[in-house]
Scaffold this motif. Structure first.
Motif, short mmCIF file in Angstrom:
data_model
loop_
_atom_site.label_atom_id
_atom_site.label_comp_id
_atom_site.label_asym_id
_atom_site.label_seq_id
_atom_site.Cartn_x
_atom_site.Cartn_y
_atom_site.Cartn_z
N LEU A 62 0.82 -1.21 0.00
CA LEU A 62 0.00 0.00 0.00
C LEU A 62 0.85 1.26 0.00
CD1 LEU A 62 -2.84 -0.97 2.49
CD2 LEU A 62 -3.02 -0.73 0.01
N LEU A 63 1.93 1.24 0.78
CA LEU A 63 2.80 2.42 0.82
C LEU A 63 3.48 2.63 -0.53
CD1 LEU A 63 4.37 1.99 4.36
CD2 LEU A 63 2.60 3.63 3.64
N THR A 64 3.88 1.54 -1.17
CA THR A 64 4.48 1.65 -2.50
C THR A 64 3.47 2.19 -3.51
OG1 THR A 64 5.94 -0.23 -2.01
CG2 THR A 64 5.66 0.39 -4.33
N ALA A 65 2.23 1.72 -3.39
CA ALA A 65 1.18 2.18 -4.29
C ALA A 65 0.91 3.66 -4.10
CB ALA A 65 -0.10 1.38 -4.05
N ALA A 66 0.99 4.13 -2.84
CA ALA A 66 0.75 5.55 -2.57
C ALA A 66 1.86 6.43 -3.11
CB ALA A 66 0.60 5.76 -1.06
N ILE A 67 3.09 5.95 -3.01
CA ILE A 67 4.23 6.75 -3.44
C ILE A 67 4.38 6.76 -4.96
CG2 ILE A 67 6.76 6.92 -3.36
CD1 ILE A 67 6.59 5.73 -0.52
N ARG A 68 4.19 5.61 -5.58
CA ARG A 68 4.44 5.48 -7.01
C ARG A 68 3.16 5.51 -7.86
NH1 ARG A 68 9.17 0.82 -7.39
NH2 ARG A 68 10.65 1.83 -5.95
N SER A 69 2.02 5.69 -7.23
CA SER A 69 0.74 5.72 -7.96
C SER A 69 0.56 4.47 -8.81
CB SER A 69 0.65 6.98 -8.85
OG SER A 69 0.71 8.15 -8.06
N ARG A 70 0.63 3.34 -8.13
CA ARG A 70 0.48 2.05 -8.81
C ARG A 70 -0.88 1.44 -8.47
NH1 ARG A 70 5.25 -0.87 -9.70
NH2 ARG A 70 3.85 -2.58 -10.27
N PRO A 71 -1.89 1.54 -9.35
CA PRO A 71 -3.21 0.98 -9.08
C PRO A 71 -3.18 -0.53 -8.85
CG PRO A 71 -3.30 2.51 -10.93
CD PRO A 71 -1.84 2.28 -10.62
N ASP A 72 -2.28 -1.23 -9.55
CA ASP A 72 -2.21 -2.68 -9.38
C ASP A 72 -1.75 -3.05 -7.98
OD1 ASP A 72 0.23 -1.47 -9.96
OD2 ASP A 72 1.08 -3.32 -10.79
N LEU A 73 -0.77 -2.31 -7.45
CA LEU A 73 -0.30 -2.58 -6.10
C LEU A 73 -1.35 -2.17 -5.06
CD1 LEU A 73 3.46 -1.52 -6.24
CD2 LEU A 73 2.45 -3.80 -6.46
N LEU A 74 -2.15 -1.18 -5.39
CA LEU A 74 -3.22 -0.75 -4.48
C LEU A 74 -4.22 -1.89 -4.29
CD1 LEU A 74 -4.48 1.59 -2.85
CD2 LEU A 74 -5.78 2.17 -4.91
N LYS A 75 -4.63 -2.50 -5.38
CA LYS A 75 -5.57 -3.62 -5.29
C LYS A 75 -4.96 -4.78 -4.50
CE LYS A 75 -7.89 -2.63 -9.69
NZ LYS A 75 -8.19 -3.14 -11.05
N LEU A 76 -3.72 -5.10 -4.84
CA LEU A 76 -3.06 -6.22 -4.17
C LEU A 76 -2.88 -5.93 -2.68
CD1 LEU A 76 -1.76 -8.97 -4.50
CD2 LEU A 76 0.39 -7.84 -5.08
N GLY A 77 -2.60 -4.68 -2.35
CA GLY A 77 -2.43 -4.31 -0.96
C GLY A 77 -3.71 -4.44 -0.17
N PHE A 78 -4.82 -4.01 -0.77
CA PHE A 78 -6.12 -4.13 -0.11
C PHE A 78 -6.45 -5.60 0.17
CE2 PHE A 78 -7.08 0.27 -0.57
CZ PHE A 78 -8.21 0.51 0.21
N VAL A 79 -6.21 -6.45 -0.82
CA VAL A 79 -6.50 -7.88 -0.67
C VAL A 79 -5.61 -8.49 0.41
CG1 VAL A 79 -6.40 -10.12 -1.83
CG2 VAL A 79 -7.33 -8.14 -3.03
N THR A 80 -4.34 -8.12 0.41
CA THR A 80 -3.40 -8.69 1.37
C THR A 80 -3.74 -8.27 2.80
OG1 THR A 80 -1.66 -8.62 -0.32
CG2 THR A 80 -0.97 -8.91 1.97
N ILE A 81 -4.05 -7.00 3.00
CA ILE A 81 -4.44 -6.53 4.34
C ILE A 81 -5.70 -7.25 4.82
CG2 ILE A 81 -5.34 -4.56 5.63
CD1 ILE A 81 -2.38 -4.43 5.35
N SER A 82 -6.69 -7.37 3.94
CA SER A 82 -7.93 -8.07 4.31
C SER A 82 -7.65 -9.52 4.68
CB SER A 82 -8.94 -8.00 3.16
OG SER A 82 -9.27 -6.66 2.85
N ALA A 83 -6.77 -10.17 3.92
CA ALA A 83 -6.42 -11.56 4.21
C ALA A 83 -5.75 -11.69 5.57
CB ALA A 83 -5.52 -12.10 3.11
N ALA A 84 -4.91 -10.72 5.90
CA ALA A 84 -4.21 -10.75 7.19
C ALA A 84 -5.20 -10.75 8.36
CB ALA A 84 -3.26 -9.56 7.30
N LEU A 85 -6.27 -9.99 8.22
CA LEU A 85 -7.25 -9.89 9.30
C LEU A 85 -8.16 -11.11 9.38
CD1 LEU A 85 -8.28 -6.13 8.99
CD2 LEU A 85 -6.52 -7.18 10.42
N LEU A 86 -8.20 -11.91 8.33
CA LEU A 86 -9.06 -13.09 8.34
C LEU A 86 -8.32 -14.35 8.79
CD1 LEU A 86 -11.04 -12.51 5.01
CD2 LEU A 86 -11.82 -12.12 7.35
#
Length: 256
Positions: A62-86
């Protein structure tokens, strides 16, 4: 987790960095709560290391997506964070299913003990009563009827057969009327009823029907309780109950 992730994802479409910041804060707080809860209630919490590692990975994406404006990493980051909580609820739920609690009548979540899921710990039944019912209800749907789940839950666990709770969980609900009981008896689905001598409202009319229509089976009178942990029909509590045979005449009429 699901609703929060979806809401923050919608926000991220216009306010990417705000959504990422809120997600990391909310997910970090949730993960912290999972850590505290797990350590307070479970002996082993090995899955927390996995959840933490996945969370760190998601935060990096997510931090990489915020810095580099990477939509693909944003999606992957959201999925990864959600998985961590489950991870914690998923693992804990599975361990609960695989390891029976000490009291199967009032089961609890996994506590770190490895126990046989088929063991009948904490189940209390009147064995002579159970033997009698098993021998005489082979053609009946219900093993018996009882005032509430407090008297019947252990018999369901011990036999896998249905028990009719006349008053629901605590004995206060009008689950069935005297007409309904009569229909069950006449159809052969129910023969034996553990009933108290009296009761108010619906219980009074049902008790009256049982006393007038059924015959007491000698040797099974006892006292029980309608609160606390299910204790079968062991001799404890202040509610006197008797075992009634409501299908004796019907069975006799069917005998060649």
């Amino acid at each position: 987790v699901g609703s929060g992730a979806v809401t923050l994802w919608k926000i991220s479409q216009e306010h990417r960095r705000l959504a990422i910041g809120l997600l990391l804060i909310a997910a970090g707080a949730t993960l912290g709560l999972q850590v505290v809860t797990s350590q307070n209630y479970a002996v082993e919490t090995w899955w927390l290391l996995i959840a933490g590692a996945v969370f760190v990975l998601g935060a990096g994406l997510l931090l990489t997506a915020a810095i580099r404006s990477r939509p693909d990493l944003l999606k992957l980051g959201f999925v990864t964070i959600s998985a961590a909580l489950l991870i914690t609820p998923t693992v804990w739920s599975e361990l609960t299913n695989l390891n029976a609690s000490n009291n199967q009548s009032l089961p609890g979540a996994y506590s770190g003990q490895s126990l046989n899921s088929n063991a009948l710990r904490g189940v209390q039944v009147n064995q002579p009563l159970l033997d009698f019912l098993q021998q005489n209800t082979q053609d009946s749907k219900y093993l018996m009827a009882v005032p509430s789940a407090m008297q019947g839950a252990d018999y369901v666990i011990a036999t896998g057969r249905p028990v009719l709770y006349l008053g629901g969980f605590m004995g206060r609900d009008p689950v069935i009327t005297e007409a309904g009981l009569q229909q069950l008896v006449e159809s052969g689905e129910l023969r034996y009823i553990y009933s108290e001598a009296g009761g108010g409202g619906n219980r009074a009319t049902v008790s009256t029907w049982i006393r007038n229509s059924c015959t007491i089976v000698a040797g099974f009178n006892t006292n029980t309780q309608n609160a606390g942990a299910p204790d079968g029909t062991l001799n404890r509590g202040n509610m006197a109950v008797s075992l009634y045979d409501c299908g004796q005449a019907l069975v006799a009429g069917r005998t060649p």
